[in-house]
Write a protein that holds these residues in place. Structure first.
Motif, PDB file in Angstrom:
ATOM      1  N   PRO A 165       0.811  -1.229   0.000  1.00  0.00           N
ATOM      2  CA  PRO A 165       0.000   0.000   0.000  1.00  0.00           C
ATOM      3  C   PRO A 165       0.836   1.268   0.000  1.00  0.00           C
ATOM      4  N   ALA A 166       2.024   1.220   0.603  1.00  0.00           N
ATOM      5  CA  ALA A 166       2.847   2.430   0.698  1.00  0.00           C
ATOM      6  C   ALA A 166       3.262   2.942  -0.672  1.00  0.00           C
ATOM      7  N   MET A 169       2.109  -0.504  -5.323  1.00  0.00           N
ATOM      8  CA  MET A 169       2.650  -1.414  -6.317  1.00  0.00           C
ATOM      9  C   MET A 169       2.729  -2.815  -5.736  1.00  0.00           C
ATOM     10  N   PHE A 170       2.989  -3.788  -6.597  1.00  0.00           N
ATOM     11  CA  PHE A 170       3.087  -5.174  -6.178  1.00  0.00           C
ATOM     12  C   PHE A 170       4.545  -5.578  -6.033  1.00  0.00           C
ATOM     13  N   VAL A 171       4.839  -6.295  -4.965  1.00  0.00           N
ATOM     14  CA  VAL A 171       6.162  -6.883  -4.766  1.00  0.00           C
ATOM     15  C   VAL A 171       6.079  -8.302  -5.306  1.00  0.00           C
ATOM     16  N   HIS A 172       6.946  -8.634  -6.246  1.00  0.00           N
ATOM     17  CA  HIS A 172       6.855  -9.952  -6.869  1.00  0.00           C
ATOM     18  C   HIS A 172       8.195 -10.348  -7.482  1.00  0.00           C
ATOM     19  N   ALA A 173       8.337 -11.623  -7.762  1.00  0.00           N
ATOM     20  CA  ALA A 173       9.485 -12.131  -8.498  1.00  0.00           C
ATOM     21  C   ALA A 173       9.095 -12.277  -9.967  1.00  0.00           C
ATOM     22  N   ARG A 219      16.940 -15.205  -8.978  1.00  0.00           N
ATOM     23  CA  ARG A 219      15.653 -14.603  -8.634  1.00  0.00           C
ATOM     24  C   ARG A 219      15.769 -13.082  -8.653  1.00  0.00           C
ATOM     25  N   LEU A 220      14.836 -12.448  -9.300  1.00  0.00           N
ATOM     26  CA  LEU A 220      14.786 -10.987  -9.310  1.00  0.00           C
ATOM     27  C   LEU A 220      13.530 -10.539  -8.587  1.00  0.00           C
ATOM     28  N   LEU A 221      13.693  -9.540  -7.734  1.00  0.00           N
ATOM     29  CA  LEU A 221      12.584  -9.016  -6.945  1.00  0.00           C
ATOM     30  C   LEU A 221      12.166  -7.665  -7.499  1.00  0.00           C
ATOM     31  N   CYS A 222      10.918  -7.563  -7.903  1.00  0.00           N
ATOM     32  CA  CYS A 222      10.383  -6.306  -8.417  1.00  0.00           C
ATOM     33  C   CYS A 222       9.813  -5.525  -7.244  1.00  0.00           C
ATOM     34  N   TYR A 223      10.501  -4.440  -6.889  1.00  0.00           N
ATOM     35  CA  TYR A 223      10.048  -3.621  -5.768  1.00  0.00           C
ATOM     36  C   TYR A 223      10.619  -2.225  -5.929  1.00  0.00           C
ATOM     37  N   PRO A 224       9.796  -1.177  -5.886  1.00  0.00           N
ATOM     38  CA  PRO A 224      10.292   0.182  -6.083  1.00  0.00           C
ATOM     39  C   PRO A 224      11.000   0.695  -4.839  1.00  0.00           C
ATOM     40  N   PHE A 225      12.262   1.031  -4.981  1.00  0.00           N
ATOM     41  CA  PHE A 225      13.018   1.607  -3.873  1.00  0.00           C
ATOM     42  C   PHE A 225      12.607   3.057  -3.679  1.00  0.00           C
ATOM     43  N   GLU A 231      13.559   2.058   2.601  1.00  0.00           N
ATOM     44  CA  GLU A 231      13.419   0.647   2.281  1.00  0.00           C
ATOM     45  C   GLU A 231      14.549   0.254   1.333  1.00  0.00           C
ATOM     46  N   TYR A 232      15.101  -0.904   1.584  1.00  0.00           N
ATOM     47  CA  TYR A 232      16.169  -1.431   0.732  1.00  0.00           C
ATOM     48  C   TYR A 232      17.483  -0.693   0.911  1.00  0.00           C
ATOM     49  N   GLY A 233      17.510   0.312   1.797  1.00  0.00           N
ATOM     50  CA  GLY A 233      18.700   1.141   1.916  1.00  0.00           C
ATOM     51  C   GLY A 233      19.940   0.367   2.276  1.00  0.00           C
ATOM     52  N   ASN A 234      19.859  -0.464   3.315  1.00  0.00           N
ATOM     53  CA  ASN A 234      21.040  -1.213   3.729  1.00  0.00           C
ATOM     54  C   ASN A 234      21.525  -2.154   2.644  1.00  0.00           C
ATOM     55  N   LEU A 235      20.587  -2.783   1.941  1.00  0.00           N
ATOM     56  CA  LEU A 235      20.963  -3.695   0.874  1.00  0.00           C
ATOM     57  C   LEU A 235      21.678  -2.962  -0.250  1.00  0.00           C
ATOM     58  N   VAL A 236      21.123  -1.814  -0.662  1.00  0.00           N
ATOM     59  CA  VAL A 236      21.737  -1.048  -1.736  1.00  0.00           C
ATOM     60  C   VAL A 236      23.131  -0.596  -1.345  1.00  0.00           C
ATOM     61  N   ILE A 237      23.259  -0.040  -0.139  1.00  0.00           N
ATOM     62  CA  ILE A 237      24.562   0.448   0.315  1.00  0.00           C
ATOM     63  C   ILE A 237      25.579  -0.675   0.369  1.00  0.00           C
ATOM     64  N   SER A 238      25.166  -1.820   0.881  1.00  0.00           N
ATOM     65  CA  SER A 238      26.086  -2.959   0.975  1.00  0.00           C
ATOM     66  C   SER A 238      26.572  -3.403  -0.396  1.00  0.00           C
TER      67      SER A 238
END
Length: 277
Positions: A165-166, A169-173, A219-225, A231-238
Motif C-alpha cells: 500500500p505504501a 505497487m506489487f512486490v513480486h518475483a 531470482r529478481l525481486l520487483c520492488y520500487p526503492f 526501504e532497501y537502503g542497507n541492501l543497496v549500500i552494501s
C-alpha cells in the motif's frame, strides 16, 4: 591504459544502474513470503474465467488443447521489471523458427485485479508490433481478471506476491512458464531475459509433455526503492560498497601487473644495451 580503466569501471556502472531496480538471490527478510515455487506437473485451473484484450470473457482453457503455451505473469502498469519481462519474451521468441499462433500460444495475464482490458490492449499492441512488425499478430493473448481468478491461477503456478500500500505497487518475483497443451507446468524460466535456445527447448519439451526443473535459479525481486522510506537502503549500500571495493582491488592489481611488466621491459632493454652481443 584508458581501455583498461574503462573495462574495470564498466562492471561497477552496471551495478549502480541495476541495484535500485532489483536484487538477485538477496531478498530482504521482510520479503521472505515473495517468490516463485516450481510446481512441475501441476495442472492450471483451465475453467477459470478472464477477460482478453478486447474485453471478451474467456476461459483459460480456451488457449489449450492443441499447442503448448508460454504463460507470462506480469501486471501492465508496473514501472520496474514487468516491462523488462515482456521485452525479454519478445526478444527471446523473435529469432525462433517456431512462431506464435502456429506452433505455440503466448498467454500474458495481469495479477493486478484493478487493471482493465484497455491496459491489456495497450501492451498487446506494443508486444505484437515488436514481435512481428504488425500490431495484433496472432498467438498473443493479454488477460485481466477478478481477484478470485487471479488467485486461482497464481496459486497453481506457485507465484507468491504481495501488494504494497505504501508504494501502491506489487512486490513480486519474475518468471515465464512453458505449459503443455493439456495445461500442466513443464518448465520455468526465471529472470527478465530469456535465451532463444532455452525458450525453444522449453516449448518443444512442453509440446511433448516433458517436464524439467529450471537450471538458472536467479531470482529478481520487483520492488520500487523509495529513498524517503529508506526501504532497501542497507541492501543497496552494501552492494555498492562491495562493488566499489572489488573495482578498487581490480584496479590496484592491474596497475601492479603493469608496473611489474614495465620494470621487466626496462631491465631487458638495459641488458641488451649494455651487452649488445
Amino acid at each position: 591504459m584508458k581501455n583498461l580503466f574503462r573495462g574495470l569501471l564498466l562492471p561497477l556502472s552496471i551495478l549502480f544502474a541495476a541495484v535500485p531496480l532489483c536484487s538477485a538471490q538477496m531478498f530482504p527478510p521482510q520479503f521472505s513470503d515473495i517468490g516463485i515455487e516450481q510446481k512441475l506437473g501441476a495442472v492450471l485451473p483451465l475453467e477459470t474465467v478472464f477477460r482478453d484484450q478486447t474485453g471478451a470473457a474467456v476461459t483459460l482453457g480456451s488457449y489449450f488443447g492443441s499447442k503448448p503455451v508460454l504463460l507470462v505473469p506480469v501486471y501492465y502498469t508496473c514501472t520496474t521489471l514487468c516491462s523488462q519481462v515482456l521485452k525479454g519474451v519478445v526478444n527471446g521468441l523473435g529469432p525462433l523458427s517456431l512462431r506464435a499462433g502456429h506452433d505455440f500460444e503466448v498467454v500474458v495475464f495481469s495479477f493486478n485485479p484493478a487493471e482493465t482490458p484497455a491496459d491489456a490492449r495497450k501492451e498487446f499492441n506494443e508486444c505484437t508490433l515488436n514481435y512481428s512488425g504488425r500490431a495484433g499478430a496472432a498467438g498473443w493473448h493479454f488477460l485481466t481478471g477478478s481477484p478470485a481468478s487471479i488467485r486461482a491461477l497464481t496459486q497453481s503456478i506457485g507465484f507468491h506476491y504481495r501488494y504494497d500500500p505504501a508504494t501502491r505497487m506489487f512486490v513480486h518475483a519474475t518468471a515465464v512458464l512453458a505449459i503443455t497443451p493439456q495445461g500442466s507446468i513443464a518448465r520455468y524460466f526465471f529472470g527478465v531475459t530469456y535465451e532463444p535456445y532455452d525458450l525453444q527447448q522449453g516449448i518443444v519439451a512442453a509440446a511433448r509433455g516433458q517436464t524439467r526443473p529450471a537450471t538458472n535459479l536467479t531470482r529478481l525481486l520487483c520492488y520500487p526503492f523509495t529513498p524517503a522510506s529508506g526501504e532497501y537502503g542497507n541492501l543497496v549500500i552494501s552492494l555498492l560498497r562491495v562493488g566499489a571495493l572489488l573495482t578498487v582491488l581490480l584496479m590496484a592489481l592491474s596497475l601492479f601487473v603493469l608496473w611489474r611488466s614495465d620494470i621487466a621491459r626496462h631491465r631487458a632493454h638495459t641488458a641488451r644495451r649494455d651487452n649488445p652481443w
